[in-house]
Enzyme design. Structure first.
Site, PDB file in Angstrom:
ATOM      1  N   SER A 184       0.798  -1.227   0.000  1.00 46.72           N
ATOM      2  CA  SER A 184       0.000   0.000   0.000  1.00 46.72           C
ATOM      3  C   SER A 184       0.827   1.272   0.000  1.00 46.72           C
ATOM      4  O   SER A 184       0.362   2.307  -0.464  1.00 46.72           O
ATOM      5  CB  SER A 184      -0.958  -0.009   1.192  1.00 46.72           C
ATOM      6  OG  SER A 184      -0.252  -0.193   2.395  1.00 46.72           O
ATOM      7  N   HIS A 212      -5.867  -3.329  -1.614  1.00 43.23           N
ATOM      8  CA  HIS A 212      -5.594  -2.293  -2.612  1.00 43.23           C
ATOM      9  C   HIS A 212      -5.665  -2.847  -4.037  1.00 43.23           C
ATOM     10  O   HIS A 212      -4.947  -2.371  -4.925  1.00 43.23           O
ATOM     11  CB  HIS A 212      -4.236  -1.639  -2.375  1.00 43.23           C
ATOM     12  CG  HIS A 212      -4.247  -0.683  -1.226  1.00 43.23           C
ATOM     13  ND1 HIS A 212      -4.784   0.579  -1.310  1.00 43.23           N
ATOM     14  CD2 HIS A 212      -3.817  -0.821   0.049  1.00 43.23           C
ATOM     15  CE1 HIS A 212      -4.665   1.187  -0.148  1.00 43.23           C
ATOM     16  NE2 HIS A 212      -4.082   0.364   0.701  1.00 43.23           N
ATOM     17  N   LYS A 241     -12.463   0.186   0.630  1.00 41.13           N
ATOM     18  CA  LYS A 241     -11.668   0.910  -0.364  1.00 41.13           C
ATOM     19  C   LYS A 241     -12.460   0.986  -1.674  1.00 41.13           C
ATOM     20  O   LYS A 241     -13.449   1.697  -1.727  1.00 41.13           O
ATOM     21  CB  LYS A 241     -10.286   0.275  -0.473  1.00 41.13           C
ATOM     22  CG  LYS A 241      -9.486   0.611   0.799  1.00 41.13           C
ATOM     23  CD  LYS A 241      -8.143  -0.048   0.922  1.00 41.13           C
ATOM     24  CE  LYS A 241      -7.482   0.437   2.213  1.00 41.13           C
ATOM     25  NZ  LYS A 241      -6.642  -0.556   2.861  1.00 41.13           N
TER      26      LYS A 241
END
Ligand SMILES: *Cc1c(COP(=O)(O)O)cnc(C)c1O
Length: 397
Positions: A184, A212, A241
């Site tokens: 990340s 991610h 996310k």
């Protein structure tokens, strides 16, 4: 005694501050999106994990409201007592189906998914071989488990192989290789093809944390393993996310693994069921991400990343290489990173300086993140603002 404790806390805070490492909380006065209101000003936002732009998407918001209307604020219970609603089963099924696994188990956060994964599945006879840049929650999850620990330098396949050899030589019953799908802080994608080959050679299982990547990397946005076209054994991920940005985590695996986790994973057994609004928003985000609209959003996201990368490189900034929409602007000095972010905000761009302990000392940076919701015009305005700030602060000429 207690005075000494409070003195120590004060001294530690002062120490953090004197090193320029204090991380202030900026208060946002609007919905999450490519433009937000900060300190009474509309500014461009380039530091959210809002890769597909779904966090502020009206359909995602409305789906959450509808679920809350139908199912109430929440269950006031853990799953196995009276906290399993139809919408939880639907979200588990939708997630497993989207990501190509037999089954799925929900957690309050991906942090909890990583905290709950290892301990029920592995004992002292087993081994976990972990990438040195893995997310804090993987490190904590591994710590909670009795398996023997082996570490390899970030994406160093030679070191991974020697650690696998060591684990085999030590007589490990089961070996699990644990890695972030995307690291990340750097935006580096794990070398899952090579990891797959080594796992086959040394008879190891693979765990990937795809926080991610889920929603936007690989075909249909199924993640880093789909990007590399390999199979893995355990996938942990987040709804916080790309998949709507609310919160909540999950593990995808075989039916039996999920069945055992539902009996034994402590963050699952001893924590409240996911709120219905979160489930509703996440379901809608999966519907969008998994379909044709998702393809269009991913195309825009990577076009934005390409445009930004090219313009920033042209302007003379040092970027970390890669293709991921996490694009770190390297400044190396913690104070400089803070000053750069502060000046950028004055120029209408909200970004954050990352420094130790979030990244290694001497590797302070501005981590910029692209979103499908950004327009080319917004990308160009950010590059302009950074160029101004960069010249003023002596980062570029
Ligand atoms: C963000 C992140 C997490 C934590 O996710 P939450 O759902 O917010 O707890 C875990 N692992 C990685 C790699 C992450 O980037």
């Amino acid at each position: 005694m207690t005075q000494a404790f409070h003195d120590r806390i004060r001294a530690e805070l002062a120490e953090i501050d004197s090193q320029g490492l204090t991380k202030p909380e900026r208060v946002i006065a609007s919905r999450q999106g490519p433009e937000i209101e900060v300190a009474g000003k509309r500014v461009l936002n380039f530091c959210a994990n809002n890769y597909l732009g779904l966090a502020g998407d009206d359909r995602v918001v409305q789906a959450g409201l509808a679920a809350q209307e139908r199912w109430g604020a929440g269950t006031a219970s853990v799953r196995f007592i009276c906290g399993t609603l139809e919408i939880h089963k639907e979200l588990e099924a939708a997630t497993a189906q989207y990501l190509g696994f037999e089954d799925c188990i929900l957690f309050a956060a991906a942090f909890d998914a990583n905290g709950g994964l290892f301990e029920p599945l592995l004992g002292a006879e087993d081994a976990i071989v972990s990438d040195s840049l893995n997310h804090a929650s993987i490190i904590d999850g591994v710590r909670l488990c009795k398996a023997k620990r082996y570490r390899f330098a970030n994406s160093d396949m030679d070191e991974l192989e020697s650690q696998l050899k060591a684990a085999r030589a030590d007589g490990a019953r089961t070996i699990v290789i644990a890695t972030d799908g995307v690291f990340s802080m750097d935006g580096y994608i794990a070398k899952l093809k090579d990891i797959r080959a080594l796992a086959d050679t040394y008879d190891a299982l693979i765990m990937v944390d795809d926080c991610h990547a889920t929603g936007f990397l690989g075909p249909q946005g199924r993640g880093s393993y789909a990007h590399h076209g390999v199979e893995i054994d355990f996938l942990t991920g987040t709804y916080g996310k790309a998949l709507g940005g609310a919160m909540g985590g999950f593990i995808c695996a075989t039916e039996e693994v999920v069945a055992l986790l539902k009996q034994r994973a402590r963050p699952y057994l001893f924590s409240n069921a996911l709120a219905p609004a979160v489930c509703g928003s996440s379901m809608e985000a999966i519907r969008i991400a998994g379909g044709g609209e998702g393809d269009a959003l991913r195309k825009q996201l990577f076009a934005n990343a390409g445009r930004y990368r090219a313009a920033m490189t042209q302007a003379g900034f040092e970027l970390l290489p890669g293709e991921h929409p996490i694009i770190p602007v390297m400044l190396h000095d913690a104070k400089l990173a803070q000053d750069f972010a502060a000046r950028a905000l004055e120029l209408g761009v909200y970004v954050i300086g990352f420094s130790f302990p979030v990244v290694p000392r001497g590797q302070a940076r501005i981590r910029t993140q692209m979103s499908a919701a950004h327009t080319f015009d917004q990308i160009d305005r950010v590059v302009d603002a950074f160029t101004t700030a960069g010249k003023e602060l002596g980062v570029i000429r």
